[in-house]
Design a protein around this motif. Structure first.
Motif, PDB file in Angstrom:
ATOM      1  N   LEU A  76       0.824  -1.202   0.000  1.00 47.85           N
ATOM      2  CA  LEU A  76       0.000   0.000   0.000  1.00 47.85           C
ATOM      3  C   LEU A  76       0.858   1.251   0.000  1.00 47.85           C
ATOM      4  O   LEU A  76       1.845   1.328   0.735  1.00 47.85           O
ATOM      5  N   VAL A  77       0.468   2.235  -0.794  1.00 51.46           N
ATOM      6  CA  VAL A  77       0.951   3.601  -0.613  1.00 51.46           C
ATOM      7  C   VAL A  77      -0.182   4.372   0.023  1.00 51.46           C
ATOM      8  O   VAL A  77      -1.319   4.362  -0.474  1.00 51.46           O
ATOM      9  N   ILE A  78       0.125   5.035   1.129  1.00 52.79           N
ATOM     10  CA  ILE A  78      -0.882   5.718   1.925  1.00 52.79           C
ATOM     11  C   ILE A  78      -0.535   7.195   2.012  1.00 52.79           C
ATOM     12  O   ILE A  78       0.624   7.554   2.237  1.00 52.79           O
ATOM     13  N   ASP A  79      -1.537   8.032   1.806  1.00 54.82           N
ATOM     14  CA  ASP A  79      -1.380   9.463   2.042  1.00 54.82           C
ATOM     15  C   ASP A  79      -1.860   9.744   3.466  1.00 54.82           C
ATOM     16  O   ASP A  79      -3.067   9.791   3.724  1.00 54.82           O
ATOM     17  N   GLU A  80      -0.910   9.918   4.364  1.00 52.58           N
ATOM     18  CA  GLU A  80      -1.242  10.103   5.776  1.00 52.58           C
ATOM     19  C   GLU A  80      -1.989  11.409   6.022  1.00 52.58           C
ATOM     20  O   GLU A  80      -2.626  11.581   7.058  1.00 52.58           O
ATOM     21  N   GLY A  81      -1.924  12.332   5.074  1.00 54.72           N
ATOM     22  CA  GLY A  81      -2.609  13.609   5.249  1.00 54.72           C
ATOM     23  C   GLY A  81      -3.980  13.672   4.621  1.00 54.72           C
ATOM     24  O   GLY A  81      -4.669  14.688   4.725  1.00 54.72           O
ATOM     25  N   GLY A  90      -2.421   3.885  -3.684  1.00 48.85           N
ATOM     26  CA  GLY A  90      -1.735   3.044  -4.653  1.00 48.85           C
ATOM     27  C   GLY A  90      -1.519   1.659  -4.075  1.00 48.85           C
ATOM     28  O   GLY A  90      -1.425   1.495  -2.848  1.00 48.85           O
ATOM     29  N   THR A  91      -1.435   0.646  -4.939  1.00 51.44           N
ATOM     30  CA  THR A  91      -1.290  -0.718  -4.433  1.00 51.44           C
ATOM     31  C   THR A  91      -0.677  -1.641  -5.477  1.00 51.44           C
ATOM     32  O   THR A  91      -0.745  -1.382  -6.682  1.00 51.44           O
ATOM     33  N   ALA A 138      -5.055  11.231  -9.276  1.00 48.72           N
ATOM     34  CA  ALA A 138      -4.376  12.409  -8.729  1.00 48.72           C
ATOM     35  C   ALA A 138      -3.007  12.085  -8.153  1.00 48.72           C
ATOM     36  O   ALA A 138      -2.208  12.996  -7.901  1.00 48.72           O
ATOM     37  N   TYR A 139      -2.719  10.802  -7.961  1.00 46.00           N
ATOM     38  CA  TYR A 139      -1.456  10.390  -7.347  1.00 46.00           C
ATOM     39  C   TYR A 139      -0.531   9.678  -8.337  1.00 46.00           C
ATOM     40  O   TYR A 139       0.454   9.064  -7.930  1.00 46.00           O
ATOM     41  N   ARG A 140      -0.832   9.753  -9.603  1.00 44.32           N
ATOM     42  CA  ARG A 140       0.014   9.103 -10.608  1.00 44.32           C
ATOM     43  C   ARG A 140       1.228   9.975 -10.900  1.00 44.32           C
ATOM     44  O   ARG A 140       1.353  10.588 -11.957  1.00 44.32           O
ATOM     45  N   THR A 141       2.116  10.004  -9.915  1.00 38.35           N
ATOM     46  CA  THR A 141       3.325  10.816  -9.964  1.00 38.35           C
ATOM     47  C   THR A 141       4.532   9.936  -9.680  1.00 38.35           C
ATOM     48  O   THR A 141       4.401   8.798  -9.221  1.00 38.35           O
ATOM     49  N   SER A 142       5.707  10.492  -9.930  1.00 36.91           N
ATOM     50  CA  SER A 142       6.933   9.740  -9.658  1.00 36.91           C
ATOM     51  C   SER A 142       7.060   9.394  -8.179  1.00 36.91           C
ATOM     52  O   SER A 142       7.593   8.339  -7.821  1.00 36.91           O
ATOM     53  N   ALA A 143       6.571  10.258  -7.292  1.00 35.99           N
ATOM     54  CA  ALA A 143       6.681   9.996  -5.860  1.00 35.99           C
ATOM     55  C   ALA A 143       5.952   8.713  -5.475  1.00 35.99           C
ATOM     56  O   ALA A 143       6.471   7.883  -4.720  1.00 35.99           O
ATOM     57  N   PRO A 224       2.179   3.422 -20.051  1.00 37.59           N
ATOM     58  CA  PRO A 224       3.263   3.876 -19.173  1.00 37.59           C
ATOM     59  C   PRO A 224       3.842   2.779 -18.292  1.00 37.59           C
ATOM     60  O   PRO A 224       5.062   2.734 -18.093  1.00 37.59           O
ATOM     61  N   LEU A 225       2.996   1.888 -17.761  1.00 32.82           N
ATOM     62  CA  LEU A 225       3.513   0.822 -16.903  1.00 32.82           C
ATOM     63  C   LEU A 225       4.411  -0.127 -17.686  1.00 32.82           C
ATOM     64  O   LEU A 225       5.462  -0.563 -17.197  1.00 32.82           O
ATOM     65  N   VAL A 226       4.030  -0.452 -18.913  1.00 36.96           N
ATOM     66  CA  VAL A 226       4.860  -1.325 -19.751  1.00 36.96           C
ATOM     67  C   VAL A 226       6.198  -0.660 -20.037  1.00 36.96           C
ATOM     68  O   VAL A 226       7.258  -1.295 -19.966  1.00 36.96           O
ATOM     69  N   LYS A 227       6.174   0.634 -20.350  1.00 37.95           N
ATOM     70  CA  LYS A 227       7.436   1.349 -20.593  1.00 37.95           C
ATOM     71  C   LYS A 227       8.298   1.379 -19.334  1.00 37.95           C
ATOM     72  O   LYS A 227       9.519   1.253 -19.407  1.00 37.95           O
ATOM     73  N   GLY A 228       7.673   1.526 -18.182  1.00 39.60           N
ATOM     74  CA  GLY A 228       8.429   1.490 -16.942  1.00 39.60           C
ATOM     75  C   GLY A 228       9.100   0.149 -16.719  1.00 39.60           C
ATOM     76  O   GLY A 228      10.271   0.080 -16.322  1.00 39.60           O
TER      77      GLY A 228
END
Length: 272
Positions: A76-81, A90-91, A138-143, A224-228
């Motif tokens: 899991l990616v969690i936005d604590e805020g 994200g997962t 909204a969270y589809r970023t490099s971070a 994008p995922l395939v390119k990654g």
């Protein structure tokens, strides 16, 4: 769900008011949050269709779930805020070979013959299937991606993983719409035959002869995922599976652990 075998150290990352961390799911509440996220991306956004397999397999509205969820680990990616009801942004679903044996096999085995891959696995090292990857728009970023891959890299080290694989998707169920990109994978990026998965009931990757399409354009058209995956040396199985339930054309991806540990893990750990 099964309790995670290990915990992953959270890695804070800040983007504006966001405080992103990564860890494994810990309980039923975490799993429900993952399933809500997957439903929002796969069904509400991408147009997947919930198909009932039997009267005992009716889906819960608003949740993407199946029998594998109970035995897999969930990253899991969690936005604590963020507000509590949208904290999981994200997962990835993680299925180790030793767990898959007790669960009737890998999820991808429903689409691809994985026997060459399994037979070629390194002695004493496990295969790891990556699946159900998604991130809120909204969270589809490099971070976010950095944190997911840091989590995967940590998991690899903790479980003696020898190779990664899974399905990657092209949108829609018309392979002709992706003829250039699929042909490019077939011509230049197939896995060695001794470990290459083969689609069970699908279409050939090679749909256009060499020289009949613009290869630069074909690379640009890849999801994008395939390119990654390709940036870390990924190779692909033979054929593409048309997944009507999820409204996608799927290819099987193989990734060497050394590439993740070397090119992604160290760079993303520093960045994260």
């Amino acid at each position: 769900m099964a309790e995670p075998q290990t915990s992953l150290q959270s890695a804070p990352n800040t983007r504006g008011t966001r405080r992103l961390t990564v860890r494994l799911a810990r309980d039923a509440q975490d799993l429900a949050a993952v399933q809500r996220l997957r439903w929002q991306v796969f069904f509400a956004e991408m147009g997947a269709a919930q198909i009932l397999c039997s009267e005992h397999d009716a889906p819960t509205p608003g949740l993407d779930s199946d029998a594998y969820d109970a035995v897999c680990d969930h990253l899991l990616v969690i936005d604590e805020g963020a507000p509590e009801d949208i904290q999981v942004v994200g997962t990835y679903r993680l299925l180790r070979e030793s767990v898959a044996r007790g669960a009737g096999g890998f999820y991808s085995a429903g689409e691809f013959d994985l026997s060459p891959l399994i037979a070629s696995a390194q002695p004493g090292r496990e295969l790891l299937e990556l699946g159900r990857s998604c991130v809120l728009p909204a969270y589809r970023t490099s971070a976010t991606i950095q944190l997911l891959w840091r989590g995967i890299a940590d998991y690899i080290g903790q479980h003696s993983i020898g190779a990664l694989f899974g399905c990657a998707s092209f949108p829609g169920i018309d392979p002709d719409a992706h003829a250039e990109a699929l042909s490019c994978l077939a011509h230049h990026h197939l896995a060695p035959v001794e470990c290459r998965p083969v689609v069970k009931d699908g279409v050939a990757l090679e749909r256009l002869p060499r020289g009949s399409y613009d290869e630069r354009r074909a690379l640009f058209l890849l999801p994008p995922l395939v390119k990654g995956y390709m940036r870390v040396g990924a190779q692909f199985g033979d054929g593409a599976y048309i997944d009507h339930a999820f409204n996608t054309v799927d290819v099987c991806v193989l990734m060497p652990v050394e590439a993740i540990a070397g090119r992604y893990a160290s760079r993303f750990s520093v960045a994260a």
